[in-house]
Design a protein around this motif. Structure first.
Motif, PDB file in Angstrom:
ATOM      1  N   LEU A 136       0.977  -1.189  -0.020  1.00  0.00           N
ATOM      2  CA  LEU A 136      -0.134   0.140  -0.021  1.00  0.00           C
ATOM      3  C   LEU A 136       0.892   1.217  -0.079  1.00  0.00           C
ATOM      4  CD1 LEU A 136      -2.844  -1.031   2.400  1.00  0.00           C
ATOM      5  CD2 LEU A 136      -2.845  -0.694  -0.018  1.00  0.00           C
ATOM      6  N   ILE A 148       0.504   4.302  -2.841  1.00  0.00           N
ATOM      7  CA  ILE A 148       0.706   5.640  -2.325  1.00  0.00           C
ATOM      8  C   ILE A 148       1.762   6.658  -2.806  1.00  0.00           C
ATOM      9  CG2 ILE A 148       0.230   7.058  -0.290  1.00  0.00           C
ATOM     10  CD1 ILE A 148      -1.414   5.045   1.125  1.00  0.00           C
ATOM     11  N   SER A 149       2.907   5.994  -2.649  1.00  0.00           N
ATOM     12  CA  SER A 149       4.079   6.931  -3.065  1.00  0.00           C
ATOM     13  C   SER A 149       4.348   6.324  -4.398  1.00  0.00           C
ATOM     14  CB  SER A 149       5.428   6.589  -1.977  1.00  0.00           C
ATOM     15  OG  SER A 149       5.484   5.318  -1.889  1.00  0.00           O
ATOM     16  N   TRP A 150       3.689   6.818  -5.447  1.00  0.00           N
ATOM     17  CA  TRP A 150       3.836   6.257  -6.845  1.00  0.00           C
ATOM     18  C   TRP A 150       5.084   6.816  -7.567  1.00  0.00           C
ATOM     19  CZ3 TRP A 150       3.363  10.186 -10.181  1.00  0.00           C
ATOM     20  CH2 TRP A 150       2.729  11.268  -9.799  1.00  0.00           C
TER      21      TRP A 150
END
Length: 90
Positions: free
Chosen positions: A28, A32-34
């Motif tokens: 996850l 979120i930190s793509w």
């Protein structure tokens, strides 16, 4: 007997959850930190992967030690060894 079985089942569910939660959290965090993945996140993901694989390596040993027949035979082997202080409940 049912109480022991329910308790054992509860332990299995708790252990499964504890070993898999870090992997889910790191995946996850990756979503979120793509943007660029930093080195810490990669190390965290590797650690979570190892932690997730631990039960697969340990479960056969645990389930084997839980069976009464195995404990009985193992106790016989240990008792035949001279001076072995280990006693297992059969």
């Amino acid at each position: 007997m049912e109480g022991k079985l329910a308790q054992r089942f509860g332990y299995i569910i708790i252990a499964f959850t504890l070993f898999w939660v870090p992997m889910v959290v790191t995946l996850l965090m990756n979503i979120i930190s793509w943007h660029e993945t930093d080195r810490f996140l990669m190390e965290l993901e590797t650690s979570a992967m190892v932690l997730t694989c631990v039960p697969a390596a340990v479960d056969p040993l645990i389930y084997t030690m839980v069976t009464r027949q195995f404990r009985s035979e193992f106790s016989k082997i240990l008792s035949s060894i001279r001076g072995c202080p280990v006693k297992l409940r059969a």
